[in-house]
Design an enzyme around this catalytic site. Structure first.
Site, mmCIF file in Angstrom:
data_model
loop_
_atom_site.group_PDB
_atom_site.id
_atom_site.type_symbol
_atom_site.label_atom_id
_atom_site.label_comp_id
_atom_site.label_asym_id
_atom_site.label_seq_id
_atom_site.Cartn_x
_atom_site.Cartn_y
_atom_site.Cartn_z
ATOM 1 N N TRP A 344 47.366 31.569 26.545
ATOM 2 C CA TRP A 344 46.993 32.973 26.748
ATOM 3 C C TRP A 344 47.312 33.406 28.173
ATOM 4 C CZ3 TRP A 344 41.559 34.616 28.522
ATOM 5 C CH2 TRP A 344 41.001 33.667 29.384
ATOM 6 N N ASP A 345 47.595 32.412 29.040
ATOM 7 C CA ASP A 345 47.956 32.700 30.427
ATOM 8 C C ASP A 345 49.065 33.755 30.472
ATOM 9 O OD1 ASP A 345 46.798 30.150 30.056
ATOM 10 O OD2 ASP A 345 47.449 29.461 32.015
ATOM 11 N N GLU A 486 35.895 27.030 29.015
ATOM 12 C CA GLU A 486 36.110 25.834 28.199
ATOM 13 C C GLU A 486 35.062 24.752 28.435
ATOM 14 O OE1 GLU A 486 40.204 24.743 28.843
ATOM 15 O OE2 GLU A 486 40.910 26.353 27.544
ATOM 16 N N LYS A 598 33.284 27.100 33.467
ATOM 17 C CA LYS A 598 34.514 26.620 34.097
ATOM 18 C C LYS A 598 35.225 27.779 34.794
ATOM 19 C CE LYS A 598 38.884 24.367 32.840
ATOM 20 N NZ LYS A 598 39.715 23.878 31.744
ATOM 21 N N GLN A 599 35.202 28.952 34.167
ATOM 22 C CA GLN A 599 36.029 30.068 34.653
ATOM 23 C C GLN A 599 35.437 31.392 34.193
ATOM 24 O OE1 GLN A 599 38.658 28.087 31.659
ATOM 25 N NE2 GLN A 599 39.839 29.968 31.940
HETATM 26 C C1 BGC Z 1 42.095 26.774 31.333
HETATM 27 C C2 BGC Z 1 42.700 27.649 30.247
HETATM 28 C C3 BGC Z 1 44.180 27.786 30.514
HETATM 29 C C4 BGC Z 1 44.833 26.437 30.626
HETATM 30 C C5 BGC Z 1 46.306 26.535 30.989
HETATM 31 C C6 BGC Z 1 42.820 25.458 31.367
HETATM 32 O O1 BGC Z 1 42.309 24.670 32.402
HETATM 33 O O2 BGC Z 1 40.728 26.579 31.109
HETATM 34 O O3 BGC Z 1 42.077 28.909 30.254
HETATM 35 O O4 BGC Z 1 44.760 28.518 29.489
HETATM 36 O O5 BGC Z 1 44.192 25.692 31.624
HETATM 37 O O6 BGC Z 1 46.466 27.135 32.230
#
Ligand code: BGC
Length: 752
Positions: A344-345, A486, A598-599
Site C-alpha cells: 500500500w506504500d 501491524e 507500530k505506526q
Molecule cells: C509496515 C507496512 C509497510 C511495509 C512495507 C511494514 O513495516 O508496517 O505498513 O507496508 O513495512 O514498507
C-alpha cells in the site's frame, strides 16, 4: 558520523566504514525505473551487498519461497592489482577518501588516495552512471595515477553472475561469449519464470595492455596487464548493458535476436563513451525533474534542500514508468528488502508525488493495479468472497498474494514469527481505490476511469459487500483483520479498515449514479456480465456498516478492544535509535495485548478522511495515539508531520519532517541496509507539499493553507492539476499560484 550534507546537490561520505557499507550502497544507489544498482565499490568487501535489480523480473526460487526480484549479475566489479598488491581499502592505508552521489547528474564518484602496504601511493577515482536516457546502460570510468613510482596494473573485470539473493540462486547459466575478442556477453535465465537476461559489457584502457580472455562458472571476464609510469593517469572505461525477454520494447524478439540487439546497443553506447552517456543522462534528469518540476526552498539549512532533492531523485529512479505491468517495490530497486514487492506504500505514500508531479507515471502505476485484477479476483474467491481483493504484497501481475509466511525469531518461542499480513491486512483493497480517487480528482482523467478506474472501484466494492459480516447488533462488521498498525493482529472493527470499506462502497454508489445520468453508460455495457453492478446492495451495505467514531473523550477506538488493553511504559522504545526494539522484550502475541502502535493508524485515517472529524477530535486523537506510537514503520513520521502542520504546530511538524528525512539520510548507519524506504521518501514530499504548503485537492477546488517552517524563507513547487502545470510559491506572507499567463492569486483561493 561519516555522512556529510554540505552541498545542496550532493550526498557525501568522507570516511570509509567497512562495518556499515549498506548505508551508502542503498542511499547512493542509482537507477532509472528499469533497473536499480546499489552503490557498491568496484573492489569487493566482506559485509557488502552487491545488487542489480531489473523491474518486474520476478522469480520463485522454489516451492517453499515466495516470488522475489532476483539480484542479477554484477557488472561493476573490478579486481585491481597495483605492483602486485590487491587494491582494497582494508589493506595499506587511506590518505584521503570521499564517496559522493550528485543528485543533479545522477553520477556516483569515489575519490581516493591510497597507500599500499608497500608504502606506494596512488590516486584513484571511480565514476559511475546508470543512464536515464538509455534505460539499459551502466557506464563506469576509473582513473588511476601512481604518485610515488611506476607501477604495473593488473585488472580483471567482466560479468559475474555468481550473485544470489541471500543464498537463493535465481538463474540457470546460459550462453557466454566474446564477440570480436572484445565485447563480452552472458545469458542467464530465471529458474521458474524463465526470463532470459542478456548482460553485455566492454572495457577499454587508455594505455597499451596485454589482454587475456577468461570464463568460468557463471562468469566471463578479461584480464589486462599494463605498465603505468609515475604521474601518468590510466583511464578505464567500462560500458555495460542489460536486456531481458520481459522488456516490452523487444518482447517479440527471440533470445538470439535479443542477444544481437543487445550487442548493437552496447556498441552504440560504447561509441558515446562515458562522457557522452553521462551528458545524455544529465540532460534527461533536467528535462524530467530538475528543470521540469523542481522544488526550491530558500533556507540556510542545506540538509532540508538536499533531503527534498533526495526524495525527488529516489522517486524518479524507483518508478518503472516505462512499463505498466510493473510497480514500485517497498525498497524501490535499491536492495533485496521486501523482495521487490509492492505494498500500500505505493498508493498512500508515493503515488501523490506522481499524481501531482508526473501524472503519466501515476497512470502507469494505477494501470498495474488494473492489470492485476485477475489475481485480486482470485484472492477474493480463494477466501470465499466476491469481487476483487488486492494482495497485501504484489509482484508479477498473475502472482496474486506473495506475502511470505514467516519472519524473524520469536523471543518467547524461539520459532520464526508467523507473518499474517498476507491473510489479514485487507485495507490494501481500499487503499488502491483511494489512489484511483486521488488521481481522478487531480487529473479529471475520464478516459482512465472509463477504461480502468470504475471497474476497480466497483469490483472492490463487491469485495467489501461480501466481506462485511452481520453482528448481533444488526450492524455490519469486519472481523479478524490487521489494520495499518501491524502490532495488532486478528482484530475486529479496525477503525481504518471499516471507515475505508464504507467509503469504497459509497464511492461506488456515487460513481454508479453519476455514470447512469451521463452519456458514458457504455461503461456499464462493458462491465455488465463481467462484474456485479448492484448499486442497491452497495448502498444498503454502506448504510449498515459500523464505523468507530470518537467516544465521550473524543477518542476513536483503533479497534474493538484497543482502549481496554494494558498500558506499559514505552519510554525505552520511544527513545530507541533502531526500529522494532520492543521485539527484544516481547513477542507479537504479547505486543498485541498492549496499547502500543507500530505506526500511524487512527491518525492516518484522520489525515486521509479529514472531513469526517472535527479539529477537536484530531487533537484529542493525536494526544492519545502519538504517545502510544513507536514509529517502528518508516511510514509513520510523515503522517504525523503533516497532521502537526494541519494542527498549526509548525515546530513539531518540522521536527517530525527532519526525523522522516533521517530514516534514510540520518546517522543510523544500518537503517537502509536492505534498501531505501520508498513510502517514507514519498512521505517527505508529502510533508512539504501537503504539510508545509497545506495543499489539498478538495471538491473541484484546491486548498493551500501554508505553515512554512520558520527558517524557510520561501518554497516553490509545481503541481499538475487537470492536465495543466501550475506553480505554487509560498512565503511567510502568503501564497501565489500561477500558470502560464495566469495571475498570482491571494492566500487560500483557488484557480478553478
Ligand atoms: C509496515 C507496512 C509497510 C511495509 C512495507 C511494514 O513495516 O508496517 O505498513 O507496508 O513495512 O514498507
Amino acid at each position: 558520523m561519516a555522512m556529510i550534507y554540505k552541498d545542496p546537490w550532493v550526498l557525501k561520505e568522507n570516511k570509509f566504514d567497512h562495518l556499515h557499507l549498506g548505508k551508502t550502497e542503498a542511499i547512493m544507489s542509482q537507477g532509472n525505473g528499469y533497473m536499480g544498482l546499489r552503490a557498491c565499490a568496484e573492489e569487493r568487501y566482506t559485509g557488502e551487498c552487491r545488487g542489480l535489480f531489473v523491474s518486474g523480473t520476478f522469480n520463485k526460487f522454489d516451492e517453499t519461497e515466495v516470488t522475489e526480484l532476483p539480484n542479477c549479475a554484477d557488472m561493476t566489479e573490478m579486481e585491481i592489482f597495483l605492483n602486485g598488491k590487491l587494491f582494497s581499502l582494508q589493506k595499506g592505508n587511506i590518505k584521503s577518501y570521499s564517496k559522493e552521489l550528485c543528485l543533479k547528474s545522477g553520477e556516483l564518484k569515489r575519490s581516493i588516495v591510497w597507500c599500499s602496504d608497500k608504502g606506494e601511493r596512488y590516486n584513484l577515482s571511480f565514476l559511475r552512471i546508470v543512464s536515464l536516457k538509455n534505460l539499459h546502460t551502466i557506464a563506469q570510468k576509473v582513473t588511476i595515477t601512481p604518485l610515488s613510482g611506476d607501477t604495473t596494473l593488473s585488472l580483471a573485470c567482466g560479468i559475474n553472475a555468481q550473485i544470489t539473493n541471500s543464498g537463493s540462486q535465481h538463474f540457470s547459466e546460459g550462453a557466454k561469449r566474446f564477440y570480436e575478442k572484445r565485447y563480452m556477453q552472458l545469458v542467464a535465465t530465471t529458474t521458474e519464470s524463465k526470463i532470459d537476461f542478456v548482460f553485455s559489457t566492454d572495457t577499454t584502457l587508455s594505455v597499451n595492455s596485454k589482454k587475456q580472455i577468461a570464463m568460468n562458472r557463471r562468469r566471463i571476464f578479461s584480464k589486462y596487464d599494463a605498465y603505468v609510469a609515475k604521474g601518468q593517469t590510466v583511464t578505464i572505461e567500462k560500458i555495460s548493458t542489460v536486456h531481458t525477454t520481459r522488456d516490452k520494447q523487444t518482447e517479440n524478439l527471440s533470445l538470439e535476436q535479443l542477444q544481437e540487439f543487445a550487442l548493437k546497443n552496447l556498441k552504440q553506447q560504447v561509441t558515446l563513451g562515458y562522457a557522452g552517456i553521462l551528458q545524455d543522462s544529465k540532460t534527461r534528469w533536467d528535462e524530467l525533474v530538475w528543470q521540469n518540476i523542481p522544488i526550491e526552498i530558500e533556507t540556510d539549512n542545506i540538509k532540508d534542500i538536499l533531503a527534498v532533492r533526495f526524495a525527488q531523485y529516489h522517486l524518479q529512479i524507483m518508478a518503472p514508468a516505462h512499463d505498466n505491468r510493473m510497480n514500485i517495490g517497498a525498497k524501490g530497486l535499491s536492495g533485496e528488502g521486501y523482495k521487490g514487492h509492492t505494498f500500500w506504500d505505493t498508493e498512500i505514500f508515493a503515488l501523490p508525488y506522481y499524481i501531482f508531479s508526473q501524472p503519466s507515471t501515476a497512470l502507469s502505476l494505477l494501470q498495474y493495479r488494473y492489470l492485476s485484477l485477475p489475481g485480486a479476483r482470485q484472492k477474493a474467491a480463494d477466501g470465499g468472497y466476491k469481487g476483487a481483493q488486492y494482495p497485501w504484497e504484489s509482484a508479477w501481475l498473475t502472482d496474486g498474494e506473495v506475502t511470505p509466511l514467516f519472519g524473524g525469531a520469536d523471543i518467547v518461542t524461539g520459532l520464526p514469527t508467523p507473518i499474517l499480513t498476507g491473510q489479514l491486512e485487507i485495507h490494501i483493497t481500499c487503499d488502491v481505490v483511494y489512489g484511483i480517487w486521488q488521481y481522478y480528482k487531480a487529473s479529471q482523467d475520464e478516459s482512465f476511469m472509463r477504461e480502468y478506474g470504475y471497474e476497480i472501484v466497483f469490483d472492490c466494492a463487491n469485495f467489501w459487500a461480501s466481506r462485511l459480516q452481520e453482528g448481533s447488533d444488526g450492524l455490519l462488521h469486519i472481523n479478524n483483520v490487521i489494520g495499518p498498525d501491524e502490532y495488532k493482529d486478528g482484530i475486529d472493527d479496525d477503525a481504518f479498515t471499516n471507515h475505508f470499506a464504507k467509503w469504497n462502497l459509497l464511492l461506488a454508489v456515487e460513481y454508479y449514479n453519476k455514470l447512469q445520468g451521463s452519456d458514458v453508460s457504455d461503461v456499464f455495457e462493458r462491465l455488465k456480465g463481467k462484474i456485479s453492478l448492484d448499486c442497491k446492495l452497495w448502498e444498503d451495505k454502506a448504510s449498515k456498516t459500523y464505523v468507530p467514531m470518537p467516544n465521550e473523550r473524543g477518542i476513536i477506538p483503533q479497534n474493538r478492544t484497543f482502549l481496554d488493553l494494558k498500558q506499559i511504559d514505552l519510554t525505552k522504545y520511544k527513545n530507541q535509535t533502531q526500529v522494532g526494539t520492543i521485539y527484544k522484550d516481547y513477542n507479537q502475541h504479547q505486543i498485541c495485548n498492549m496499547q502500543v502502535c507500530k505506526q500511524a493508524d487512527v491518525l492516518l485515517l484522520i489525515l486521509l478522511m479529514e472531513n469526517l472529524f472535527s479539529p477537536k477530535a484530531k487533537q484529542a486523537n493525536w494526544n492519545y495515539y502519538e504517545p502510544r506510537t513507536l514509529h517502528d514503520s518508516s511510514l509513520s513520521l510523515s503522517t504525523h508531520s503533516i497532521l502537526a502542520s494541519d494542527m498549526g504546530q509548525e515546530d513539531l511538524a518540522y521536527e517530525l519532517f527532519e526525523r522522516a528525512c533521517n530514516i534514510d539520510m540520518g546517522e543510523n548507519m544500518s537503517s537502509s541496509n536492505e534498501g531505501i524506504h520508498a513510502g517514507s521518501i514519498g512521505g517527505i514530499w508529502q510533508c512539504v507539499v501537503f504539510g508545509f504548503a497545506g495543499f489539498r485537492v478538495t471538491e473541484n477546488t484546491i486548498r493551500l493553507a501554508p505553515k512554512l517552517p520558520k527558517h524557510w524563507r520561501s518554497l516553490n513547487f509545481y503541481l499538475w492539476l487537470k492536465g495543466e502545470k501550475i506553480k505554487v510559491t509560498v512565503t511567510h506572507k502568503g501564497v501565489d499560484v500561477s500558470k502560464e499567463g495566469y495571475i498570482a492569486i491571494p492566500l487560500n483561493s483557488s484557480p478553478f
